[in-house]
Design a protein around this motif. Structure first.
Motif, PDB file in Angstrom:
ATOM      1  N   HIS A  56       0.889  -1.019  -0.196  1.00 49.03           N
ATOM      2  CA  HIS A  56       0.164   0.354   0.379  1.00 49.03           C
ATOM      3  C   HIS A  56       1.010   1.469   0.124  1.00 49.03           C
ATOM      4  N   ARG A  59       2.536   2.013  -3.687  1.00 48.37           N
ATOM      5  CA  ARG A  59       1.486   2.816  -4.485  1.00 48.37           C
ATOM      6  C   ARG A  59       1.184   3.989  -3.669  1.00 48.37           C
ATOM      7  N   ARG A 144     -15.801   5.877 -16.437  1.00 48.82           N
ATOM      8  CA  ARG A 144     -14.677   5.851 -14.734  1.00 48.82           C
ATOM      9  C   ARG A 144     -13.678   6.605 -16.147  1.00 48.82           C
ATOM     10  N   GLU A 189     -14.132  -1.424 -12.967  1.00 48.52           N
ATOM     11  CA  GLU A 189     -14.127  -1.771 -11.566  1.00 48.52           C
ATOM     12  C   GLU A 189     -15.717  -1.310 -10.866  1.00 48.52           C
ATOM     13  N   SER A 191     -17.261   1.241  -7.832  1.00 53.92           N
ATOM     14  CA  SER A 191     -17.008   2.644  -7.658  1.00 53.92           C
ATOM     15  C   SER A 191     -15.156   3.165  -6.429  1.00 53.92           C
ATOM     16  N   GLU A 193     -13.755  -0.588  -5.953  1.00 57.37           N
ATOM     17  CA  GLU A 193     -13.211  -1.707  -5.776  1.00 57.37           C
ATOM     18  C   GLU A 193     -13.114  -2.378  -7.239  1.00 57.37           C
ATOM     19  N   ASN A 194     -12.016  -3.635  -6.989  1.00 56.75           N
ATOM     20  CA  ASN A 194     -12.045  -4.155  -8.240  1.00 56.75           C
ATOM     21  C   ASN A 194     -13.467  -5.249  -8.014  1.00 56.75           C
ATOM     22  N   LEU A 213      -7.819   0.862 -10.652  1.00 59.64           N
ATOM     23  CA  LEU A 213      -7.217   1.107  -9.704  1.00 59.64           C
ATOM     24  C   LEU A 213      -6.290  -0.347  -9.328  1.00 59.64           C
ATOM     25  N   GLY A 215      -5.628  -2.453  -7.574  1.00 59.34           N
ATOM     26  CA  GLY A 215      -6.074  -2.856  -6.446  1.00 59.34           C
ATOM     27  C   GLY A 215      -4.815  -4.340  -5.873  1.00 59.34           C
ATOM     28  N   THR A 217      -5.910  -6.261  -3.545  1.00 58.90           N
ATOM     29  CA  THR A 217      -6.457  -7.321  -2.899  1.00 58.90           C
ATOM     30  C   THR A 217      -6.659  -8.170  -4.178  1.00 58.90           C
ATOM     31  N   CYS A 252     -13.832  -6.896  -4.693  1.00 59.00           N
ATOM     32  CA  CYS A 252     -12.700  -6.758  -4.061  1.00 59.00           C
ATOM     33  C   CYS A 252     -12.142  -5.593  -3.824  1.00 59.00           C
ATOM     34  N   GLY A 253     -11.307  -5.198  -2.224  1.00 59.41           N
ATOM     35  CA  GLY A 253     -10.964  -4.020  -2.666  1.00 59.41           C
ATOM     36  C   GLY A 253     -10.997  -4.578  -0.898  1.00 59.41           C
ATOM     37  N   THR A 254     -10.003  -3.567  -0.416  1.00 59.60           N
ATOM     38  CA  THR A 254      -9.222  -3.487   1.054  1.00 59.60           C
ATOM     39  C   THR A 254     -10.537  -3.042   2.032  1.00 59.60           C
TER      40      THR A 254
END
Ligand code: PMP
Length: 306
Positions: A56, A59, A144, A189, A191, A193-194, A213, A215, A217, A252-254
């Protein structure tokens, strides 16, 4: 309840002291970059683990370079600061960590150069980002942001207006989340999250060149699916209508972690229930992030809570 401390102007201070002026450049023009990191409480070991903080912070520093910022910190330095901050807080529950690097000058003028930067980190206890076990989503009417407008691979504060437009459109229409398409109509993706779909036992996700992004995750799940479930991932364009043909789907995403998607634009995904591959990946992911899988313990940075 938010945390009691923040890392601000080079040291850990009480949260009340971590304040910025209304004149701050980033507040006026969106010239900040940020991260969302999670730390998980492991009940059996009575131990907090930060999940992949170095990735993280790498990034974050890359996003910062994009906005012509540079910092004297390495990802390891920022990880150490985060450990110290969490230790001071003494959390014994799941936590969200929010680092922000921002243009701190108090001046008028839209630009990126000749401005000084600051970096702050604050934390808060945090549960689910999407409250439901499985999400109902819509394809947003908002597109996007394009790489040549505001690069989606940089996590830029101002760019999240694009995400907010899509998220609110979805929620005000009774959905849990929005799927955004690229300008040329491919699935990018969620809003924040992937996205993965599953067709014929194969995971499919948009490539990093489709305004997403990159990601952490996403990368984690590609690796876990391959290593532990023997399921390959294909990174390729996804047509909008493939969402309606998918056997399974998840975000999925943090923040969101892994949330199954059970309908898109009111059409059920598969049989409208959480799919078997999604469920296996979900359970594996939560074991890994809590430090319960020895093979992946290297991704989890321990915080010794007194
Ligand atoms: N896409 C967007 C737009 C996001 O905001 C996020 C959350 N950081 C993600 C994808 C997922 O990224 P990660 O898994 O690194 O949290």
């Amino acid at each position: 309840m938010s945390g009691r401390y923040a890392f601000f102007k080079g040291r850990i201070v009480p949260i009340e002291e971590a304040v910025i002026s209304v004149r701050t450049h980033a507040f006026n023009y969106g010239t900040g970059v940020f991260e969302g990191i999670r730390a998980y409480w492991n009940e059996e070991e009575q131990q907090l683990f930060i999940f992949r903080p170095r990735e993280h912070y790498e990034r974050l520093l890359a996003s910062a370079r994009m906005l012509l910022m540079s910092f004297p910190y390495t990802p390891d330095d920022l990880t150490r600061i985060t450990v110290e901050l969490l230790q001071k807080e003494g959390y014994r529950e799941d936590v969200y960590i929010r680092p922000i690097a921002y243009k701190a000058d108090e001046v008028i003028g839209v630009r990126l150069h000749n401005l000084k930067e600051e970096l702050t980190i604050w934390t808060t206890p945090f549960g689910h980002y999407i409250e439901r076990e499985a999400a109902h989503v819509m394809v947003s009417s908002w597109r996007r942001i394009n790489d040549n407008a505001i690069p989606a691979r940089s996590k830029i504060t101002g760019a999240y207006v694009n995400s907010a437009l899509a998220k609110s459109e979805a929620m005000l229409n009774g959905f849990d989340e929005a799927i955004v398409l690229t300008e040329d109509g491919h699935v990018a993706e969620g809003s924040a999250e992937n996205l993965f779909i599953i067709r014929n036992g194969v995971l499919i996700t948009p490539p990093v060149t489709d305004e997403i992004l990159e990601g952490i995750t996403r990368r984690t799940l590609i690796e876990l699916a391959h290593n532990e479930l023997g399921i390959p991932t294909v990174e390729r364009h996804i047509d909008r209508t493939e969402l309606y043909y998918a056997d399974e789907m998840f975000l999925c995403g943090t923040g969101v972690q892994l949330v199954p998607v059970v309908s898109v634009d009111r059409r059920p995904v598969g049989n409208g229930e959480i799919g078997p591959i999604t469920r296996r990946l979900h359970d594996l992911y939560f074991d890994v992030v809590r430090g319960k899988v020895p093979k992946y313990r290297g991704w989890c940075v321990p915080v010794y809570v007194p």
